[in-house]
Design an enzyme around this catalytic site. Structure first.
Site, PDB file in Angstrom:
ATOM      1  CG  HIS A 132      -1.617   1.264   1.512  1.00 35.45           C
ATOM      2  ND1 HIS A 132      -2.931   1.484   1.169  1.00 35.45           N
ATOM      3  CD2 HIS A 132      -1.194   2.413   2.122  1.00 35.45           C
ATOM      4  CE1 HIS A 132      -3.291   2.704   1.541  1.00 35.45           C
ATOM      5  NE2 HIS A 132      -2.252   3.289   2.123  1.00 35.45           N
ATOM      6  CD  GLU A 133       2.051   3.345   3.698  1.00 41.60           C
ATOM      7  OE1 GLU A 133       2.238   4.446   3.146  1.00 41.60           O
ATOM      8  OE2 GLU A 133       1.063   3.112   4.417  1.00 41.60           O
ATOM      9  CG  HIS A 136       0.297   6.224  -0.511  1.00 37.73           C
ATOM     10  ND1 HIS A 136      -0.794   6.941  -0.955  1.00 37.73           N
ATOM     11  CD2 HIS A 136      -0.100   5.640   0.659  1.00 37.73           C
ATOM     12  CE1 HIS A 136      -1.804   6.796  -0.101  1.00 37.73           C
ATOM     13  NE2 HIS A 136      -1.407   6.008   0.884  1.00 37.73           N
ATOM     14  CD  GLU A 201      -4.574   6.611   2.677  1.00 38.76           C
ATOM     15  OE1 GLU A 201      -4.496   5.381   2.888  1.00 38.76           O
ATOM     16  OE2 GLU A 201      -3.574   7.340   2.653  1.00 38.76           O
TER      17      GLU A 201
END
Length: 281
Positions: A132-133, A136, A201
């Protein structure tokens, strides 16, 4: 994914337009130009230095394959899957389970995880979080969130400046109108900023699930983090609430406002979307 980018573009256009409008109220065309120049300067500063500031703020320590092979090798494998340069990897000594990414672009990125999240999650779940990071990073969300936060802060400063110095002579707005703008403009900027954060997000959840190839792992991780994070305060985040939007889960305690003023979408909706990916919906 295209839908998220379209929403982000519209919201960014809205916050820039609001910035210009507040600048125009203060001093007409000159005021608007000065507002946009000020916003550009602060954005440039944030673009180059925000990552170093945040990592220092959280007393993050950089690790490598020698002193933290578990986390470092996990990030390296995921970065290769995402076709990203290897980011710097940091660990934060905090009991609260959380993680974030920072850096001005994929070539200068860093990911950080708390000791709490490394203890609480299984390897599969932590892999989902770090993916997930990295999403980003791949989506350049750090730059987008930095820009929106900076412009929102600049709008607040301009509104307060306009309260005392706005306009000249016949162009000076009525005091009641100035007060109204001082209150409503920062609030509107915050609403737009939070909407941008929530949209990014969702995009990182989807991107992270694609990088890891395991949407259910991220869904399970989010459920665990939601259950534990609220009961474990994150001292640095409490002192610097402006960093809350960077985290995979809002780290702030004390039930703040929901909905329009939330930095993150509801965890239930995030999990539902990830599980829809599992079902192929």
């Amino acid at each position: 994914m295209f839908g998220n980018w379209m929403k982000t573009s519209i919201l960014m256009a809205g916050i820039v337009a609001l910035f210009g409008a507040v600048g125009a109220m203060i001093g007409g065309q000159q005021g608007m130009l000065l507002a946009l120049v000020f916003g550009g300067a602060t954005n440039l500063w944030a673009y180059w230095f925000s990552d170093k500031m945040v990592l220092k703020m959280y007393n993050a320590r950089q690790v490598d394959a020698t002193n933290s092979p578990y986390l470092y090798n996990m990030v390296r494998e995921l970065a290769q899957r995402a076709d990203l340069p290897m980011p710097k990897v940091y660990i934060i000594d905090e009991a609260q389970p959380n993680a974030f990414a920072t850096g001005r672009n994929p070539d200068n990125a860093a990911v950080a995880a708390t000791t709490g999240i490394m203890r609480m999650l299984s390897e599969r779940e932590l892999r989902g979080v770090m993916a997930h990071e990295l999403a980003h990073v791949k989506n350049r969300d750090i730059l987008i969130s930095t820009m929106s936060a900076t412009v929102a802060g600049a709008i607040s400063m301009l509104a307060q400046f306009g309260m005392f110095f706005g306009g000249r002579g016949d162009n000076r707005p009525h005091p009641a109108f100035q007060i109204l703008v001082m209150i409503l403009a920062p609030m509107a900027a915050m609403i737009i900023q939070m909407a941008i954060s929530r949209t990014r997000e969702f995009g990182a959840d989807r991107g992270g699930a694609e990088i890891s190839g395991d949407p259910e792992a991220l869904a399970a991780a989010l459920a665990k983090i939601e259950a534990y994070a609220k009961g474990i305060p994150m001292q640095t985040a409490e002192a610097h609430p402006e960093t809350a939007q960077m985290m995979i889960m809002n780290p702030l305690s004390g039930g703040g406002l929901r909905g329009l003023f939330s930095t993150h979408p509801s965890t239930a909706e995030r999990i539902a979307r990830l599980r829809a990916m599992v079902r192929g919906a």
